[in-house]
Write a protein that holds these residues in place. Structure first.
Motif, PDB file in Angstrom:
ATOM      1  N   THR A 295       0.825  -1.211   0.000  1.00 49.01           N
ATOM      2  CA  THR A 295       0.000   0.000   0.000  1.00 49.01           C
ATOM      3  C   THR A 295       0.859   1.261   0.000  1.00 49.01           C
ATOM      4  N   VAL A 296       1.980   1.223   0.709  1.00 50.30           N
ATOM      5  CA  VAL A 296       2.877   2.382   0.716  1.00 50.30           C
ATOM      6  C   VAL A 296       3.452   2.632  -0.665  1.00 50.30           C
ATOM      7  N   VAL A 297       3.901   1.576  -1.313  1.00 53.03           N
ATOM      8  CA  VAL A 297       4.511   1.720  -2.634  1.00 53.03           C
ATOM      9  C   VAL A 297       3.483   2.183  -3.661  1.00 53.03           C
ATOM     10  N   CYS A 298       2.272   1.661  -3.588  1.00 56.96           N
ATOM     11  CA  CYS A 298       1.239   2.082  -4.542  1.00 56.96           C
ATOM     12  C   CYS A 298       0.834   3.536  -4.326  1.00 56.96           C
ATOM     13  N   SER A 299       0.796   3.970  -3.088  1.00 52.59           N
ATOM     14  CA  SER A 299       0.459   5.375  -2.849  1.00 52.59           C
ATOM     15  C   SER A 299       1.584   6.292  -3.326  1.00 52.59           C
ATOM     16  N   LEU A 300       2.838   5.860  -3.177  1.00 52.74           N
ATOM     17  CA  LEU A 300       3.948   6.647  -3.713  1.00 52.74           C
ATOM     18  C   LEU A 300       3.891   6.734  -5.227  1.00 52.74           C
ATOM     19  N   ALA A 301       3.519   5.644  -5.876  1.00 57.75           N
ATOM     20  CA  ALA A 301       3.375   5.673  -7.332  1.00 57.75           C
ATOM     21  C   ALA A 301       2.249   6.617  -7.741  1.00 57.75           C
ATOM     22  N   GLY A 302       1.188   6.676  -6.943  1.00 61.54           N
ATOM     23  CA  GLY A 302       0.107   7.622  -7.221  1.00 61.54           C
ATOM     24  C   GLY A 302       0.559   9.063  -7.103  1.00 61.54           C
ATOM     25  N   VAL A 303       1.440   9.343  -6.154  1.00 62.29           N
ATOM     26  CA  VAL A 303       1.978  10.697  -6.016  1.00 62.29           C
ATOM     27  C   VAL A 303       2.824  11.058  -7.237  1.00 62.29           C
ATOM     28  N   ILE A 304       3.594  10.111  -7.742  1.00 59.07           N
ATOM     29  CA  ILE A 304       4.399  10.356  -8.943  1.00 59.07           C
ATOM     30  C   ILE A 304       3.504  10.678 -10.136  1.00 59.07           C
ATOM     31  N   VAL A 305       2.429   9.904 -10.310  1.00 63.47           N
ATOM     32  CA  VAL A 305       1.495  10.175 -11.409  1.00 63.47           C
ATOM     33  C   VAL A 305       0.874  11.560 -11.232  1.00 63.47           C
TER      34      VAL A 305
ATOM     35  N   GLU B  10       3.650  14.178 -12.190  1.00 60.57           N
ATOM     36  CA  GLU B  10       4.064  14.204 -13.592  1.00 60.57           C
ATOM     37  C   GLU B  10       2.921  14.500 -14.552  1.00 60.57           C
ATOM     38  N   LYS B  11       1.784  13.884 -14.354  1.00 59.52           N
ATOM     39  CA  LYS B  11       0.697  13.987 -15.336  1.00 59.52           C
ATOM     40  C   LYS B  11      -0.318  15.077 -15.007  1.00 59.52           C
ATOM     41  N   ASP B  12      -0.687  15.193 -13.736  1.00 60.33           N
ATOM     42  CA  ASP B  12      -1.793  16.082 -13.390  1.00 60.33           C
ATOM     43  C   ASP B  12      -1.365  17.541 -13.249  1.00 60.33           C
ATOM     44  N   ILE B  13      -0.331  17.800 -12.450  1.00 56.18           N
ATOM     45  CA  ILE B  13       0.046  19.197 -12.253  1.00 56.18           C
ATOM     46  C   ILE B  13       1.304  19.591 -13.030  1.00 56.18           C
ATOM     47  N   LYS B  14       1.890  18.635 -13.748  1.00 53.13           N
ATOM     48  CA  LYS B  14       3.060  18.864 -14.595  1.00 53.13           C
ATOM     49  C   LYS B  14       4.191  19.588 -13.846  1.00 53.13           C
ATOM     50  N   PHE B  15       4.404  19.167 -12.606  1.00 51.51           N
ATOM     51  CA  PHE B  15       5.450  19.739 -11.768  1.00 51.51           C
ATOM     52  C   PHE B  15       6.833  19.370 -12.273  1.00 51.51           C
ATOM     53  N   CYS B  16       6.985  18.178 -12.800  1.00 50.05           N
ATOM     54  CA  CYS B  16       8.308  17.685 -13.204  1.00 50.05           C
ATOM     55  C   CYS B  16       8.823  18.373 -14.465  1.00 50.05           C
ATOM     56  N   LYS B  17       7.948  18.887 -15.296  1.00 47.41           N
ATOM     57  CA  LYS B  17       8.385  19.549 -16.532  1.00 47.41           C
ATOM     58  C   LYS B  17       8.867  20.975 -16.295  1.00 47.41           C
ATOM     59  N   GLN B  18       8.643  21.509 -15.117  1.00 48.10           N
ATOM     60  CA  GLN B  18       9.055  22.872 -14.812  1.00 48.10           C
ATOM     61  C   GLN B  18      10.528  22.976 -14.466  1.00 48.10           C
ATOM     62  N   HIS B  19      11.181  21.870 -14.152  1.00 47.13           N
ATOM     63  CA  HIS B  19      12.568  21.879 -13.718  1.00 47.13           C
ATOM     64  C   HIS B  19      13.473  21.336 -14.818  1.00 47.13           C
ATOM     65  N   ASP B  20      14.755  21.717 -14.736  1.00 40.47           N
ATOM     66  CA  ASP B  20      15.741  21.167 -15.650  1.00 40.47           C
ATOM     67  C   ASP B  20      15.969  19.706 -15.324  1.00 40.47           C
ATOM     68  N   TYR B  21      16.616  19.004 -16.265  1.00 39.68           N
ATOM     69  CA  TYR B  21      16.890  17.586 -16.059  1.00 39.68           C
ATOM     70  C   TYR B  21      17.862  17.376 -14.900  1.00 39.68           C
ATOM     71  N   VAL B  22      18.847  18.247 -14.757  1.00 39.70           N
ATOM     72  CA  VAL B  22      19.854  18.087 -13.706  1.00 39.70           C
ATOM     73  C   VAL B  22      19.267  18.426 -12.337  1.00 39.70           C
ATOM     74  N   ASP B  23      18.409  19.414 -12.286  1.00 40.93           N
ATOM     75  CA  ASP B  23      17.875  19.911 -11.019  1.00 40.93           C
ATOM     76  C   ASP B  23      16.480  19.364 -10.715  1.00 40.93           C
ATOM     77  N   ASN B  24      16.075  18.296 -11.385  1.00 40.25           N
ATOM     78  CA  ASN B  24      14.721  17.785 -11.261  1.00 40.25           C
ATOM     79  C   ASN B  24      14.594  16.866 -10.038  1.00 40.25           C
TER      80      ASN B  24
ATOM     81  N   CYS C 239      12.010  15.149  -9.311  1.00 41.32           N
ATOM     82  CA  CYS C 239      11.137  14.018  -9.634  1.00 41.32           C
ATOM     83  C   CYS C 239      11.928  12.764  -9.996  1.00 41.32           C
ATOM     84  N   ILE C 240      13.106  12.936 -10.574  1.00 38.90           N
ATOM     85  CA  ILE C 240      13.904  11.778 -10.974  1.00 38.90           C
ATOM     86  C   ILE C 240      14.309  10.981  -9.742  1.00 38.90           C
ATOM     87  N   ARG C 241      14.734  11.668  -8.706  1.00 37.70           N
ATOM     88  CA  ARG C 241      15.108  10.974  -7.467  1.00 37.70           C
ATOM     89  C   ARG C 241      13.904  10.289  -6.834  1.00 37.70           C
TER      90      ARG C 241
END
Length: 108
Positions: free
Chosen positions: A48-58, A61-75, A77-79
């Motif tokens: 359940t913890v892992v699935c909820s973390l995956a939901g936060v990633i979605v 990335e998809k809903d609020i497009k937070f990850c596209k606002q940062h550079d690749y080096v300073d992102n 979301c990758i971590r």
């Protein structure tokens, strides 16, 4: 995951130490069934913890497009994606351990 660490390390290590100090066998069906149920509970909680973390990633990335606002080096979301992937790998290993404990209970 902290509960998993507490269960695996302290709980099971305490039982092993107790059995060694009292010179008792741990292949008691009642005791072993408690171990199996504890593994199942921590396994499901880890899932359940892992699935909820995956939901936060979605969500990021998809809903609020937070990850596209940062550079690749300073992102950040990758971590976070890497940590979720490692958590899924950890859950798979915990599930394998629970499965082995179940079949060990069947042989006791």
């Amino acid at each position: 995951m902290g509960l998993q660490m507490l269960w695996s390390f302290f709980g099971l290590a305490y039982m092993d130490g107790y059995a060694l100090s009292r010179k008792r066998d741990l292949q008691n069906p009642v005791l072993f069934s408690v171990l199996v149920v504890g593994d199942w509970v921590t396994d499901m909680l880890s899932l359940t913890v892992v699935c909820s973390l995956a939901g936060v990633i979605v969500f990021y990335e998809k809903d609020i497009k937070f990850c596209k606002q940062h550079d690749y080096v300073d992102n950040p979301c990758i971590r976070f994606v890497i940590s979720v992937a490692l958590a899924f790998i950890t859950w798979v290993l915990i599930a394998i351990s629970s499965h082995v404990m179940f079949w060990t209970l069947a042989s006791v």
